[in-house]
Each structure stands twice: as C-alpha cells, then as structure tokens.
Design a protein around this motif. Structure first.
Motif, short mmCIF file in Angstrom:
data_model
loop_
_atom_site.label_atom_id
_atom_site.label_comp_id
_atom_site.label_asym_id
_atom_site.label_seq_id
_atom_site.Cartn_x
_atom_site.Cartn_y
_atom_site.Cartn_z
N UNK A 98 0.84 -1.20 0.00
CA UNK A 98 0.00 0.00 0.00
C UNK A 98 0.87 1.25 0.00
N UNK A 99 1.87 1.24 0.85
CA UNK A 99 2.80 2.37 0.95
C UNK A 99 3.58 2.53 -0.35
N UNK A 100 4.07 1.41 -0.90
CA UNK A 100 4.88 1.46 -2.12
C UNK A 100 4.07 1.99 -3.30
N UNK A 101 2.85 1.47 -3.47
CA UNK A 101 2.02 1.87 -4.62
C UNK A 101 1.65 3.36 -4.52
N UNK A 102 1.31 3.80 -3.31
CA UNK A 102 0.99 5.22 -3.12
C UNK A 102 2.17 6.11 -3.50
N UNK A 103 3.37 5.71 -3.05
CA UNK A 103 4.57 6.50 -3.33
C UNK A 103 4.93 6.45 -4.81
N UNK A 104 4.78 5.26 -5.44
CA UNK A 104 5.09 5.11 -6.87
C UNK A 104 4.19 6.00 -7.72
N UNK A 105 2.92 6.05 -7.38
CA UNK A 105 1.98 6.88 -8.15
C UNK A 105 2.25 8.36 -7.90
N UNK A 111 6.45 13.24 -12.32
CA UNK A 111 7.38 13.03 -13.43
C UNK A 111 8.70 12.43 -13.01
N UNK A 112 8.72 11.78 -11.86
CA UNK A 112 9.96 11.14 -11.36
C UNK A 112 9.89 9.65 -11.66
N UNK A 113 10.79 9.16 -12.52
CA UNK A 113 10.79 7.75 -12.91
C UNK A 113 12.12 7.12 -12.48
N UNK A 114 12.05 6.29 -11.44
CA UNK A 114 13.27 5.67 -10.90
C UNK A 114 13.54 4.34 -11.59
N UNK A 115 14.80 4.11 -11.93
CA UNK A 115 15.21 2.83 -12.52
C UNK A 115 15.52 1.84 -11.42
N UNK A 116 15.10 0.60 -11.62
CA UNK A 116 15.45 -0.45 -10.67
C UNK A 116 16.69 -1.17 -11.19
N UNK A 117 17.83 -1.03 -10.52
CA UNK A 117 19.08 -1.61 -11.03
C UNK A 117 19.07 -3.14 -11.08
N UNK A 118 18.09 -3.77 -10.38
CA UNK A 118 18.02 -5.24 -10.36
C UNK A 118 16.92 -5.78 -11.27
N UNK A 144 -6.51 3.10 -11.31
CA UNK A 144 -6.07 4.51 -11.27
C UNK A 144 -5.95 5.17 -12.65
N UNK A 145 -5.88 4.34 -13.71
CA UNK A 145 -5.66 4.89 -15.04
C UNK A 145 -4.20 5.19 -15.32
N UNK A 146 -3.31 4.86 -14.35
CA UNK A 146 -1.88 5.15 -14.49
C UNK A 146 -1.13 3.88 -14.87
N UNK A 147 -0.30 3.99 -15.90
CA UNK A 147 0.48 2.84 -16.39
C UNK A 147 1.93 2.97 -15.93
N UNK A 148 2.29 2.15 -14.97
CA UNK A 148 3.67 2.15 -14.46
C UNK A 148 4.53 1.18 -15.28
#
Length: 282
Positions: A98-105, A111-118, A144-148
């Motif tokens: 829940x915390x992760x999804x909220x923060x990701x959205x 407009x902040x897109x973080x790369x996952x090095x793994x 949400x209509x948002x495509x991650x």
C-alpha cells in the motif's frame, strides 16, 4: 459485526465469527461511528482477514496519510498473488505494498521515474513473482488509469520475494538476489558455459541457491551430518563441480566471512554437477 477500531471513514477493523481480526472496507462505513457500534452490512464492499498481531495498527498509521484506495489495490494484488505463488505471503505486505504503490503513483505524477538496477536479475531469477507483479501493474492501471513501467514491476516482485523472509526488509531480498547472481556467475565462468534457464535442473539449482542465501543472511547454518566417506566419494566423483564449489566457498569467506559447512559444500557440488553435466551431455 461490531467496530473494534476505526482506520478512517471507509475502513474499520472488526472480528469475524472465529474471533480473527478482519479489515472491512466500504464507502462511508465508519462515518460518525465509534468503537463498539455495529457496521451496516449493506455498505461492506471488501473484507480480508489479519492473522498477524499488530498489522492493523500499522495500517491505521499508514491510512492517516494516504487514501484507502491504495489498500484496496494492494488487497486485489495480494488476492491474485496468493492464487499464483506456492508459499504463504507475509501479511505485512498489506502495509508495504500500500505504501509502495501510493509512493510510486505520487512519483509518477511528479514526473519522477526511478530505474530499478536489479530489473534484469529479478525478471530472470524470480519469474513467478515478476509475472504476478506485471499483473499488479494491470490492476493499478484499472484502478487509477496510471500505467507504471517494468521497473515498478521489479520493485513489487521484490516485495513478494521478501515475503519469504518473514518480514525482514527489502534490502535483505536485494542481498539474496545479488548473492545468487554472483554464485551463478562463478559457475558459468568456471565451466565456461551458459546455463539452460528453462531446464528443471536450473530451476532446482536456483531454488537451492535462494534458500541457501536466505539461510546465510539469517545465520541459519545446517548442522553437520554428512558422512565423511560419502563426502570424499563426492569429491572424487565430481571433481570439477567440487572445484567450482571451492571458488564459491572462497567468495563467501572473502566477501562475508562465512564458512560453508561440509553439508553445504556437498549439496552445492551435487547441484552444480547436475545443472552442468546434463547440459554438456545435451
């Protein structure tokens, strides 16, 4: 059904007929309601059971700052994950996801897109978890209509992998992934071959390495039980696999000051022989 705890206007904690804590969700469910009052059953939209003590407190703290819609998304994802993964999921995932999804959205909207090095390693080593995470992105888009992107799928997959570690943090799952990746590379370079990632032997070897890494991080050594004669026979019968195990042993001693037991040396040697010799034969 009576209210045990109000998390917000739309989410409460109650008890079911088996005296288990349950989270009950529904629009306006707890509006102007207090602990001990009865829930209007017609307003209930979703319920899920909490078996772990203290999770509802963590959810309460979390829902003070973010919308319960993210908890609803997490519940949908975990319901799907439970149907696809062979192990029990830690209930802390309700909080962590829940915390992760909220923060990701929130990051996406800024407009902040973080790369996952793994990303590459997670997609390769944790295929089932990654596929569940890809489905999770579909659920997030539906809600949400948002495509991650795939980087977020990799992060969600890490949370699922971490669920096997009984609530230990995601940094532990990352350490497991890195250790497994290094050991696989030692095997590849020693035998100068690429391993068949679709083979059953590779999957068995990968599973063994994952749980070996988890045991190491938890400092859970196997008790010495190997027969000395049998151990010597394995060394003689599979000399190249044993030599590879010694390289892995050196890596673990140098990087982590960790000494393999003879049982662990034996298991690694047999798995390495199996995953490399059958491929040579093919």
């Amino acid at each position: 059904m009576k209210i045990k705890k109000v998390l917000n206007n739309n989410v409460v904690v109650s008890l079911n007929s088996r005296n288990q804590e349950i989270v009950v969700m529904g629009r306006g469910l707890a509006f102007q309601k207090k602990v001990g009052e009865t829930i209007d059953a017609a307003k209930i939209e979703k319920t899920f059971v909490l078996e772990t003590y203290g999770i509802s407190e963590k959810l309460a703290n979390l829902l003070r700052d973010i919308s319960e819609k993210y908890l609803n998304i997490s519940a949908r994802i975990l319901e799907y994950a439970k149907s696809q993964l062979p192990y029990k999921l830690d209930e802390y995932l309700y909080v962590a996801l829940t915390d992760h999804i909220s923060f990701a959205i929130s990051r996406y909207k800024q407009g902040i897109h973080l790369k996952n090095p793994l990303l590459w390693e997670i997609r390769k080593f944790y295929k089932n978890e990654f596929q569940v995470a890809v489905k999770a992105l579909e659920i997030i888009k539906e809600e949400t209509g948002i495509e991650l992107g795939e980087d977020e799928a990799a992060s969600i997959a890490l949370h699922l992998v971490n669920s096997q570690l009984s609530g230990e943090n995601v940094a532990t799952a990352i350490q497991v992934t890195e250790m497994v990746n290094t050991i696989l590379n030692i095997v590849k370079y020693h035998f100068k071959m690429e391993l068949d990632e679709n083979s059953i032997n590779y999957e068995r070897f990968l599973t063994h390495l994952r749980f070996f890494a988890i045991r190491f991080i938890r400092e859970e050594k196997l008790e010495e039980s190997v027969d000395e004669f049998f151990f010597e026979q394995i060394k003689i019968k599979y000399p190249e696999a044993y030599a590879c195990t010694q390289k892995i042993k050196t890596y673990l001693e140098k990087e982590f000051h960790f000494e393999l037991t003879k049982d662990e040396e034996l298991y690694l040697t047999v798995h390495i022989y199996r995953v490399t010799s059958r491929q040579k034969f093919k």
